[in-house]
Motif scaffolding. Structure first.
Motif, PDB file in Angstrom:
ATOM      1  N   SER A  56       0.864  -1.160   0.038  1.00 15.42           N
ATOM      2  CA  SER A  56       0.035   0.086   0.111  1.00 15.42           C
ATOM      3  C   SER A  56       1.014   1.386  -0.085  1.00 15.42           C
ATOM      4  CB  SER A  56      -0.965  -0.077   1.274  1.00 15.42           C
ATOM      5  OG  SER A  56      -0.012   0.056   2.236  1.00 15.42           O
ATOM      6  N   GLY A  60       0.321   5.263  -2.217  1.00 10.00           N
ATOM      7  CA  GLY A  60       0.388   6.574  -2.075  1.00 10.00           C
ATOM      8  C   GLY A  60       1.452   7.335  -3.018  1.00 10.00           C
ATOM      9  N   GLY A 102      -5.968  -1.998   9.266  1.00 12.23           N
ATOM     10  CA  GLY A 102      -6.483  -1.013   8.567  1.00 12.23           C
ATOM     11  C   GLY A 102      -5.634   0.165   8.591  1.00 12.23           C
ATOM     12  N   LEU A 103      -5.451   0.576   9.933  1.00 10.55           N
ATOM     13  CA  LEU A 103      -4.859   1.949  10.037  1.00 10.55           C
ATOM     14  C   LEU A 103      -3.434   1.823   9.664  1.00 10.55           C
ATOM     15  CD1 LEU A 103      -6.190   2.899  13.416  1.00 10.55           C
ATOM     16  CD2 LEU A 103      -6.891   3.989  11.376  1.00 10.55           C
ATOM     17  N   LEU A 106      -3.351   2.934   5.981  1.00 10.21           N
ATOM     18  CA  LEU A 106      -3.418   4.340   5.697  1.00 10.21           C
ATOM     19  C   LEU A 106      -2.181   4.987   5.919  1.00 10.21           C
ATOM     20  CD1 LEU A 106      -7.089   4.968   7.232  1.00 10.21           C
ATOM     21  CD2 LEU A 106      -6.364   4.681   4.706  1.00 10.21           C
ATOM     22  N   ILE A 109       0.288   4.347   3.063  1.00 15.27           N
ATOM     23  CA  ILE A 109      -0.122   5.254   1.709  1.00 15.27           C
ATOM     24  C   ILE A 109       0.326   6.592   1.962  1.00 15.27           C
ATOM     25  CG2 ILE A 109      -2.127   6.083   0.466  1.00 15.27           C
ATOM     26  CD1 ILE A 109      -3.757   3.597   1.077  1.00 15.27           C
ATOM     27  N   PHE A 110       0.180   7.081   3.311  1.00 15.28           N
ATOM     28  CA  PHE A 110       0.573   8.478   3.311  1.00 15.28           C
ATOM     29  C   PHE A 110       2.110   8.513   3.490  1.00 15.28           C
ATOM     30  CE2 PHE A 110       2.157  11.557   6.618  1.00 15.28           C
ATOM     31  CZ  PHE A 110       1.514  12.758   6.069  1.00 15.28           C
TER      32      PHE A 110
END
Length: 424
Positions: A56, A60, A102-103, A106, A109-110
């Motif tokens: 993931s 980003g 899940g976090l 994220l 990705i960031f």
């Protein structure tokens, strides 16, 4: 280093500060290469879930690269360099704050935005500053920041994880990103290039790039981007799964040492490859780089001792040290300053997409056949990139083969466009 002696003191200082910031940035990022998969594994993730979280990161990159490429062309290279280092300083706190898959996705990705921004701004700025006749040499030297950072980071990351735990590891990664940010603030931003009509533009207008799809459809960009996508499969496989593969075997070889050996090989080959490419052309060295990636995956497929892993690390490092810097140099040859950020962003986005696909795709394969055979599949996929470059890197099969072996000039380089418009 003779080329640097021709620059004035202010420009040399600018390059030195930029190089130092790059070294700190890549050290921050690579601290997590051998350790983050282990952290996700400790959280309780499966092989496929580890691949999804690690992969993931490239999402980003993919989502932000086109925008950042345009920003670099319109607002200057320093603006995107600042974005890259700010994200690098913030993202490690996200890993520290959560163990939710899940976090973590994220946060990953960031974190990917940092590489999209920094590599686009760094490559474009160095290409802007380097004279065309010594472009390969200057880019080769300046991109040494990457393998040096990739040599320091994994070894230090493995040590911090073993002695101090994940908390100190993530905090130190953030600190390195912050110091890199302080360095970028000191970099002198050159004036933003605007398009001016030139004699070269009269020839070049047929290939003028106005949006993402026109960039991608252009023959000077399309094949390099596909090659980078396929090589991304190799990069994603190695960076995501080699530490876990080592953990699953009885071989006494540390994952951090693998990445350090790869970085040393990458550093060593860049010292002379860039300068040599100014004389022998970019194609020969790109071919060599792709071959090294294929060879590294074959070695991992057959690895049953520390020597095999060491040789695979050296081959992977030689591939990265040659291919990526030479691809950047070739795309600089094929672009004008006012579009260079966008072209770099699109081409390198191919690598991002390959990495994004590799982690979940090869993670599924690893679940079914194991890590060893997964690397065999990766070698087969990356071999397609070698065949593609040998046969489609120029105007036709014969010219492509000759360019890829260093026997013909690049038909798409700007200096060759005027006499080769019928070939494009």
């Amino acid at each position: 280093m003779k080329a640097f002696n021709t620059f004035d003191a202010k420009l040399r200082l600018n390059l030195l500060v930029l190089f130092t910031a790059g070294l700190l940035f890549w050290s921050s990022l690579s601290l997590l290469l051998p350790t983050l998969p282990l952290y996700i594994d400790d959280v309780g993730a499966s092989k496929q879930e580890i691949g999804i979280v690690m992969g993931s990161f490239a999402i980003g990159l993919l989502l932000s690269r086109p925008m950042l490429g345009r920003l670099a062309d319109e607002r200057g290279r320093k603006s995107v360099l600042l974005i890259g280092t700010i994200v690098a300083a913030i993202a490690p706190f996200g890993y520290l704050a959560t163990q939710s898959l899940g976090l973590l996705i994220l946060v990953r990705i960031f974190h990917g935005i940092s590489v999209a921004a920094f590599t686009t701004g760094y490559s474009a700025l160095v290409a802007d500053l380097a004279p065309a006749e010594t472009r390969g040499e200057i880019i080769g030297y300046m991109t040494l920041a990457t393998p040096l950072g990739l040599a320091i980071g994994p070894a230090l990351g493995g040590y911090l994880e073993a002695t101090s735990g994940y908390g100190i590891l993530f905090l130190f990664s953030a600190e390195l990103g912050f110091v890199a940010l302080l360095g970028i603030i000191q970099v002198t931003n050159p004036p933003v290039q605007t398009r001016e009509q030139t004699e070269a533009d009269d020839v070049y207008d047929g290939l003028r790039l106005r949006n993402f799809w026109q960039v991608l459809a252009s023959p000077r960009v399309r094949v390099p981007t596909i090659v980078m996508l396929l090589v991304g499969l190799s990069v994603g496989a190695v960076h995501t799964f080699v530490s876990l593969f080592l953990k699953s075997t009885d071989v006494d070889f540390n994952g951090g040492l693998f990445f350090t050996a790869a970085a040393i090989a990458s550093f060593s080959i860049r010292v002379f490859a860039g300068k040599a490419s100014d004389r022998f052309g970019r194609g020969l060295f790109i071919t060599f780089g792709i071959f090294c990636y294929v060879f590294a995956l074959i070695l991992l497929w057959q690895a049953n001792s520390a020597m095999f892993f060491l040789l695979a690390a050296i081959a992977e490092g030689a591939g990265g040290g040659t291919l990526i810097s030479m691809m950047i140099t070739m795309m600089a040859d094929r672009s004008q300053p006012q579009e260079r950020g966008q072209i770099f962003a699109i081409c390198i986005a191919g690598l991002d997409l390959g990495i994004a696909i590799a982690a979940p795709l090869l993670g599924i394969i690893a679940e079914g056949v194991g890590y060893r055979d997964m690397f065999g599949y990766g070698a087969a996929m990356t071999s397609v990139a070698l065949v593609l470059f040998l046969t489609h890197s120029s105007k036709n099969l014969s010219n492509s083969f000759r360019f890829a072996l260093g026997l013909a000039p690049d038909a798409y380089a700007l200096k060759n466009l005027k006499v080769r418009t019928d070939e494009i």
